[in-house]
Design a protein around this motif. Sequence first.
Motif, mmCIF file in Angstrom:
data_model
loop_
_atom_site.group_PDB
_atom_site.id
_atom_site.type_symbol
_atom_site.label_atom_id
_atom_site.label_comp_id
_atom_site.label_asym_id
_atom_site.label_seq_id
_atom_site.Cartn_x
_atom_site.Cartn_y
_atom_site.Cartn_z
ATOM 1 N N ALA A 398 0.830 -1.208 0.000
ATOM 2 C CA ALA A 398 0.000 0.000 0.000
ATOM 3 C C ALA A 398 0.862 1.256 0.000
ATOM 4 C CB ALA A 398 -0.940 -0.016 1.205
ATOM 5 N N GLU A 399 1.932 1.245 0.781
ATOM 6 C CA GLU A 399 2.829 2.404 0.821
ATOM 7 C C GLU A 399 3.517 2.616 -0.534
ATOM 8 O OE1 GLU A 399 5.504 1.525 3.966
ATOM 9 O OE2 GLU A 399 4.023 1.842 5.563
ATOM 10 N N ALA A 400 3.936 1.522 -1.163
ATOM 11 C CA ALA A 400 4.617 1.634 -2.449
ATOM 12 C C ALA A 400 3.675 2.158 -3.524
ATOM 13 C CB ALA A 400 5.186 0.270 -2.853
ATOM 14 N N TYR A 401 2.462 1.645 -3.568
ATOM 15 C CA TYR A 401 1.497 2.128 -4.564
ATOM 16 C C TYR A 401 1.142 3.591 -4.317
ATOM 17 C CZ TYR A 401 0.619 -2.268 -7.007
ATOM 18 O OH TYR A 401 0.747 -3.392 -7.786
ATOM 19 N N ALA A 402 0.997 3.959 -3.052
ATOM 20 C CA ALA A 402 0.677 5.358 -2.744
ATOM 21 C C ALA A 402 1.789 6.290 -3.210
ATOM 22 C CB ALA A 402 0.442 5.521 -1.240
ATOM 23 N N THR A 406 0.986 9.200 -9.932
ATOM 24 C CA THR A 406 1.620 10.406 -10.468
ATOM 25 C C THR A 406 0.612 11.319 -11.151
ATOM 26 O OG1 THR A 406 3.695 9.208 -10.807
ATOM 27 C CG2 THR A 406 3.400 11.244 -12.064
ATOM 28 N N LEU A 407 0.672 12.595 -10.825
ATOM 29 C CA LEU A 407 -0.163 13.595 -11.489
ATOM 30 C C LEU A 407 0.579 14.082 -12.738
ATOM 31 C CD1 LEU A 407 -2.798 15.244 -11.326
ATOM 32 C CD2 LEU A 407 -1.499 16.983 -10.059
ATOM 33 N N ILE A 408 0.068 13.704 -13.901
ATOM 34 C CA ILE A 408 0.682 14.141 -15.153
ATOM 35 C C ILE A 408 0.311 15.593 -15.448
ATOM 36 C CG2 ILE A 408 0.738 13.774 -17.657
ATOM 37 C CD1 ILE A 408 0.318 10.825 -17.162
ATOM 38 N N ARG A 409 -0.954 15.927 -15.219
ATOM 39 C CA ARG A 409 -1.396 17.309 -15.413
ATOM 40 C C ARG A 409 -2.469 17.618 -14.380
ATOM 41 N NH1 ARG A 409 -2.263 17.588 -20.839
ATOM 42 N NH2 ARG A 409 -4.407 16.870 -20.709
ATOM 43 N N GLY A 410 -2.350 18.736 -13.734
ATOM 44 C CA GLY A 410 -3.295 19.108 -12.684
ATOM 45 C C GLY A 410 -3.718 20.552 -12.819
ATOM 46 N N PRO A 411 -4.319 21.107 -11.771
ATOM 47 C CA PRO A 411 -4.616 20.442 -10.502
ATOM 48 C C PRO A 411 -5.858 19.571 -10.612
ATOM 49 C CG PRO A 411 -5.421 22.688 -10.454
ATOM 50 C CD PRO A 411 -4.703 22.536 -11.761
ATOM 51 N N LEU A 412 -6.000 18.667 -9.653
ATOM 52 C CA LEU A 412 -7.189 17.825 -9.617
ATOM 53 C C LEU A 412 -8.360 18.602 -9.036
ATOM 54 C CD1 LEU A 412 -5.796 14.418 -8.280
ATOM 55 C CD2 LEU A 412 -6.368 15.003 -10.640
ATOM 56 N N PRO A 413 -9.537 18.466 -9.625
ATOM 57 C CA PRO A 413 -10.720 19.113 -9.042
ATOM 58 C C PRO A 413 -11.189 18.356 -7.804
ATOM 59 C CG PRO A 413 -11.372 17.742 -10.892
ATOM 60 C CD PRO A 413 -9.861 17.693 -10.841
ATOM 61 N N VAL A 414 -11.994 19.016 -7.002
ATOM 62 C CA VAL A 414 -12.611 18.350 -5.854
ATOM 63 C C VAL A 414 -13.757 17.486 -6.371
ATOM 64 C CG1 VAL A 414 -13.894 18.673 -3.707
ATOM 65 C CG2 VAL A 414 -11.999 20.211 -4.284
ATOM 66 N N ILE A 415 -13.722 16.202 -6.029
ATOM 67 C CA ILE A 415 -14.739 15.257 -6.487
ATOM 68 C C ILE A 415 -15.647 14.904 -5.314
ATOM 69 C CG2 ILE A 415 -15.163 12.949 -7.417
ATOM 70 C CD1 ILE A 415 -13.965 14.758 -9.468
ATOM 71 N N ASN A 416 -16.945 15.192 -5.456
ATOM 72 C CA ASN A 416 -17.917 14.771 -4.445
ATOM 73 C C ASN A 416 -19.256 14.519 -5.125
ATOM 74 O OD1 ASN A 416 -19.378 17.317 -4.648
ATOM 75 N ND2 ASN A 416 -17.657 18.214 -3.490
ATOM 76 N N VAL A 565 -5.912 9.309 -4.128
ATOM 77 C CA VAL A 565 -5.488 10.620 -4.615
ATOM 78 C C VAL A 565 -6.686 11.404 -5.142
ATOM 79 C CG1 VAL A 565 -4.116 11.813 -6.368
ATOM 80 C CG2 VAL A 565 -3.139 9.860 -5.137
ATOM 81 N N ILE A 566 -7.536 10.764 -5.918
ATOM 82 C CA ILE A 566 -8.688 11.436 -6.523
ATOM 83 C C ILE A 566 -9.575 12.068 -5.455
ATOM 84 C CG2 ILE A 566 -10.859 11.001 -7.758
ATOM 85 C CD1 ILE A 566 -9.274 8.944 -9.453
ATOM 86 N N PHE A 567 -9.722 11.379 -4.327
ATOM 87 C CA PHE A 567 -10.617 11.877 -3.287
ATOM 88 C C PHE A 567 -9.875 12.614 -2.170
ATOM 89 C CE2 PHE A 567 -13.137 8.676 -5.436
ATOM 90 C CZ PHE A 567 -14.322 9.380 -5.638
ATOM 91 N N GLY A 568 -8.646 13.022 -2.445
ATOM 92 C CA GLY A 568 -7.932 13.913 -1.545
ATOM 93 C C GLY A 568 -7.443 13.303 -0.262
ATOM 94 N N GLU A 569 -7.352 11.972 -0.200
ATOM 95 C CA GLU A 569 -6.907 11.317 1.016
ATOM 96 C C GLU A 569 -5.381 11.389 1.175
ATOM 97 O OE1 GLU A 569 -10.642 8.257 0.420
ATOM 98 O OE2 GLU A 569 -8.588 7.473 0.400
ATOM 99 N N HIS A 570 -4.693 11.506 0.056
ATOM 100 C CA HIS A 570 -3.246 11.745 0.081
ATOM 101 C C HIS A 570 -2.841 12.353 -1.254
ATOM 102 C CE1 HIS A 570 -2.563 8.116 -2.398
ATOM 103 N NE2 HIS A 570 -3.437 7.517 -1.608
ATOM 104 N N GLU A 571 -1.678 12.952 -1.279
ATOM 105 C CA GLU A 571 -1.190 13.618 -2.485
ATOM 106 C C GLU A 571 -0.675 12.588 -3.502
ATOM 107 O OE1 GLU A 571 -1.227 16.926 -3.127
ATOM 108 O OE2 GLU A 571 -2.313 17.218 -1.234
#
Length: 580
Positions: A398-402, A406-416, A565-571
């Motif tokens: 889990a740590e390795a996958y986290a 990689t963010l190729i192009r951002g920023p990511l929008p807030v998804i809810n 990453v998509i849901f903002g739990e970690h960068e």
Amino acid sequence: MTSLTTADKQEIGQHFVFGFHGHEISEDVKVLIRDYHVGNIILMKRNVQSVKQVYRLAQSLQQLAKDSGHSRPLMIGIDQENGLVSAFSRTTVANDAGTQFPGAMALAATGSIEIAEDCSAATAREMRLAGINWAYSPVADVNSNPKNPVIGVRSFGDGKLYVNTTWLVLIILKLTGGGLLSQKKDPDEVAKYASAVSRGLTRGEVASCAKHFPGHGDTYVDSHLALPVINKTENELMETELVPFYTLIKSGVPTIMTGHMALPLVTGDSTPCSLSKTITTDLLREKMGYGGVVVTDCLEMNAVAAPYTPQRGAVMALQAGADIVMICHTMQMQMGAIEETYVAIENGSLSLESLRQSGERIAALKLAYAGTSWADVFRPFQEQVLVDLLTRNAHLSAEAYAASTTLIRGPLPVINDDRGRVLVMTPVTESLNRAVDDNMPILMNSSQAAGPHYLAFAQSVALRVNSRHLVYTPLPMHGQGQLPDEISGALGAASAIIFVTRSADRSGWQVDYLRRLLHEKRGNTPIITLASCGPYDVVGAPDIQEPILASFEYTASALEAAAGVIFGEHEAMGRLPVSL
């Protein structure tokens, strides 16, 4: 005319590694080990159900070898690169096989040599517990051709100069002498990560195998299907392809796998490298100084099978200087290859003495990794050790996958889901290539097949927000047709869209679909593209400027990390290990 003795045939059997079918020892493999004295076995995904089942299978194979008069234990190998080629790893929740760890490009994206080595050591310990002592890993190919259909994310990098930053910083680096740039030359990066994986496997007491010598990265042809031709000179190979292999040779990698590609500017003809004395003996042995075991890739691949047949290819490979010949699937071809080897020795076209010298390298490999005696092989299964390993390795994975996402192009929008459901769109499952297909179960029962990996991702999203999962398929009229009514209707009620691609640079219909989706989606509905395999998916689409996230593989573990990453739990902590 040489008449072969039983001892001669026992020697010959040590020079083959064969696969078989089933979760238990089969009649075919009994014949191969008992009657043909085969000294090495490859396990495929089709042989793996759980760690304990593999242990029982390996014990049965070793007992058969002992009872059949083998003087040394078997080398039992498996295609365990991690990532998409993980024959030993679990692919579903119900599966009790080994831990899923990131593959090569995902490991390189972490930027951590330590993570790469630790993941490899962890998977090696699990394999060793199950009785596996040989892993066909690491991939040492430099993926210098982004259109490569068979290596891609199985490689640690692409062989170009890159710095994951802005052009301004590039200019500054050049003005200051480019010292940092020279450290970013990817053959050296590939070499570092491949060496880390090899070290990790050795830590776990499993023999590593660098592949596919002398380099399968600069091709657009899959050697499973046809013969790739690479028009490079030996000097050009020395600059890129051979760099990782040379580093691994210096570090003592115990085995190297030769690949099925032609190098006419080096060999003077179209003979596959795996069958070429110029490559196996002159280049690898003599010029590069390699003294370990050389094994071929599977000779049932069409690059060899179509022009030569696996049986004839086996003799050619041994004549070229290979120590061990691999044939993975078909019993008749396996028996035929050994029988043709008998004939070649009897008529003098293959030297028995050279095989005996080669056999000394195989014996040394077995002494180092299979065991010094049969007592090293027949040990009780360590249940509690496995439980502890799986617990620790789940955290490491889990740590390795986290660290790889990689963010190729951002920023990511807030998804809810404040304004409706989050729409998760995944592509219909298609064949990627045979190396991956053999290791990833595919659901092809209907045109809406999502595959277990994307189903797991959709469930992961559903645990976080109110969502709907839809599988998208090619649009009619060569990608210019309208969206299906089901998709159009869902767009109107969507609060956000997660659009997953899979090798869209080669399946361009996915990019066409994304363009149509962007045209028809509601107003400012945010959309994130998740490149779930190679990071190249929208390189040829400069008109698409939405945020793009890369997971480098569509394993359930990689997609779970991407969801975090998509849901903002970690960068998104990964770096892009290739140039786009």
